[in-house]
Write an enzyme that holds these catalytic residues in place. Structure first.
Site, mmCIF file in Angstrom:
data_model
loop_
_atom_site.group_PDB
_atom_site.id
_atom_site.type_symbol
_atom_site.label_atom_id
_atom_site.label_comp_id
_atom_site.label_asym_id
_atom_site.label_seq_id
_atom_site.Cartn_x
_atom_site.Cartn_y
_atom_site.Cartn_z
ATOM 1 N N HIS A 1 7.530 -6.680 4.617
ATOM 2 C CA HIS A 1 7.120 -5.904 3.442
ATOM 3 C C HIS A 1 5.646 -5.539 3.571
ATOM 4 O O HIS A 1 4.823 -6.387 3.905
ATOM 5 C CB HIS A 1 7.352 -6.761 2.179
ATOM 6 C CG HIS A 1 6.866 -6.140 0.915
ATOM 7 N ND1 HIS A 1 6.004 -6.784 0.052
ATOM 8 C CD2 HIS A 1 7.124 -4.927 0.367
ATOM 9 C CE1 HIS A 1 5.759 -5.981 -0.982
ATOM 10 N NE2 HIS A 1 6.423 -4.861 -0.813
ATOM 11 N N HIS B 1 -2.635 0.099 -0.392
ATOM 12 C CA HIS B 1 -1.890 -0.835 -1.234
ATOM 13 C C HIS B 1 -2.227 -0.532 -2.685
ATOM 14 O O HIS B 1 -3.316 -0.860 -3.140
ATOM 15 C CB HIS B 1 -2.275 -2.267 -0.882
ATOM 16 C CG HIS B 1 -1.300 -3.280 -1.390
ATOM 17 N ND1 HIS B 1 -0.913 -3.350 -2.695
ATOM 18 C CD2 HIS B 1 -0.611 -4.246 -0.733
ATOM 19 C CE1 HIS B 1 -0.044 -4.338 -2.835
ATOM 20 N NE2 HIS B 1 0.165 -4.892 -1.661
#
Ligand SMILES: *[C@@H]1O[C@H](CO)[C@@H](O)[C@H](O)[C@H]1NC(C)=O
Ligand SMILES: *[C@@H]1O[C@H](CO)[C@@H](O)[C@H](O)[C@H]1NC(C)=O
Ligand SMILES: *[C@@H]1O[C@H](CO)[C@@H](O)[C@H](O)[C@H]1NC(C)=O
Ligand SMILES: *[C@@H]1O[C@H](CO)[C@@H](O)[C@H](O)[C@H]1NC(C)=O
Ligand SMILES: *[C@@H]1O[C@H](CO)[C@@H](O)[C@H](O)[C@H]1NC(C)=O
Ligand SMILES: *[C@@H]1O[C@H](CO)[C@@H](O)[C@H](O)[C@H]1NC(C)=O
Ligand SMILES: *[C@@H]1O[C@H](CO)[C@@H](O)[C@H](O)[C@H]1NC(C)=O
Length: 371
Positions: free
Chosen positions: A48, A96
């Site tokens: 991930h 992110h």
């Protein structure tokens, strides 16, 4: 001892460099037994947020989801890598949540890293899943794949507006050299052909996922959450022929509603067995509920715990051709060896003055990692 290790590293080279054989003696995705299995009838380990590292390159950012880079992940057996794309002043970056929080650089650079790995590993099928955070178009995304030279590996399904009933075997993907499966969340399937990028597949046309953003180990669930068409209904999700992606990573709830990847519990979350919330139990539970093995198990800090062992167990294989990503093994590789467990390496190293120096080096690396 070293001659055994040398032999093992030669064997490993043989496996990764060999061309496909007809008789199943060559590994596909780390096992000959997987070669004639359909892509939809295997379980793959996913890293991930593969590109978002918690290491020196990000000052050990708390937002990092992995400890080692994508190349090291692939070397260790990961075959699904995910990331988020953001539009950073007109350039496509991997960020992110926001590029101020963690910017892992250009999408094309990262794709180039994956392409280099695939060039060097011609018997492996890799899946990339990109979250299209700023709704970039198929043409914009395609340009990045072209820049990286990886578009040529893209698999184009017979049909791109519905899930495939039958995916090719790994061997046929490898033989056709269409070894890259690319999912974008989301991308309008009607736009990819005209952009010259039919290999860019809308994720939720082909895949369903359980919930993510889990902050309590008792709260992992196999129930489909996305896409909306099958949410809440396992039977419908499975019979839609979508591949199943099991998110299995724990977040730590912090003040002000902020969550960060829960690194402290990663070895339990990724364990094969043990306390509630372990990956082994979750995978078995989802397999039971789906009536078939899950296709992807997506984890944070994939090298903590024993995530890959869970995957191998489900696939029923004994893997070949992997290398461990720890700093211990990196050091070991620089010594020209390539196999063994941490314990035996440490024992070997204690036996020599060179080993003592190496151990001091490892100690320094560990201190740096924990700062
Ligand atoms: C598999 O095929 C290769 C190449 O043709 C051959 O060298 C090898 O001996 C075969 N292995 C088995 C187990 O038949
Ligand atoms: C794979 O090979 C095995 C052994 O030859 C065979 O039993 C099986 O049907 C094959 N599976 C596929 C999907 O071709
Ligand atoms: C999946 O692979 C296993 C192991 O080879 C095989 O027994 C099973 O029949 C396959 N299932 C499908 C749906 O192809
Ligand atoms: C990935 O990490 C390894 C060390 O584990 C390093 O040698 C390699 O250069 C890195 N690759 C990239 C593309 O950053
Ligand atoms: C990306 O950002 C640039 C400038 O910030 C803007 O001109 C462009 O339209 C954006 N692209 C998309 C797809 O949002
Ligand atoms: C656990 O899941 C339930 C049901 O989805 C939800 O209401 C609850 O808030 C979750 N608890 C935690 C701690 O995440
Ligand atoms: C998990 O890691 C923690 C340190 O983060 C350690 O204290 C604990 O012993 C580990 N547990 C297992 C089961 O490996």
């Amino acid at each position: 001892m070293y001659s055994v290790l040398l032999l093992l590293s030669l064997l490993r080279f043989t496996f990764s460099a060999a061309v496909p054989a007809q008789n199943g003696s060559v590994a596909c995705n780390n096992s000959p037994a997987l070669c004639n299995r359909s892509y939809s009838n295997i379980t793959q380990l996913g890293a991930h947020d593969s590109a978002f590292l918690r290491d020196a390159s990000t000052d050990n950012s708390q937002s990092g989801n992995q400890l080692v880079n994508t190349t090291a992940q692939l070397n260790a057996g990961v075959r699904l890598v995910t990331a988020q794309i953001h539009n950073n002043s007109g350039s496509l970056h991997l960020c992110h949540t926001s590029c101020d929080l963690l910017d892992a650089g250009l999408l094309s650079t990262w794709l180039g890293e994956i392409k280099a790995w695939m060039d060097a590993n011609p018997n492996d099928v890799v899946t990339v899943l990109l979250v299209n955070s700023d709704d970039n178009t198929a043409a914009q995304l395609h340009q990045e794949f072209v820049t990286a030279g990886i578009d040529k590996y893209g698999f184009v399904p017979s049909e791109n507006t519905q899930a495939l009933q039958t995916w090719p075997t790994l061997q046929s993907l490898i033989a056709a050299n269409t070894r890259l499966i690319t999912f974008i969340a989301d991308l309008d399937p009607s736009t990819t052909e005209v952009a010259g990028a039919p290999y860019l597949l809308d994720e939720f046309t082909f895949v369903f996922e359980n919930p993510f953003q889990v902050t309590d180990a008792t709260n992992f669930s196999c129930i489909p959450d996305r896409p909306a068409a099958v949410a809440g209904n396992i039977q419908e999700a499975v019979s839609s022929n979508r591949l199943s992606l099991v998110n299995h990573f724990l977040d730590l709830q912090e003040a002000l509603g902020i969550t960060v990847p829960d690194i402290a519990n990663a070895n339990l979350t990724n364990a094969n067995s043990g306390p509630v919330g372990n990956l082994g139990a979750a995978a078995a539970d989802c397999a039971r509920q789906f009536g078939k093995q899950p296709n992807y198990l997506l984890v944070d800090f994939f090298d903590q715990g024993s995530a890959i062992e869970t995957v191998d167990k489900i696939n029923g294989i004994t893997p070949v051709g992997r290398s461990q990503p720890s700093s211990l093994t990196d050091t070991q590789q620089s010594l020209g060896t390539n196999a063994g467990t941490k314990d035996t390496i440490v024992n070997d190293l204690f036996g020599s003055p060179l080993g003592a120096l190496v151990l001091i080096g490892i100690g320094l690396q560990i201190v740096m990692v924990s700062l």
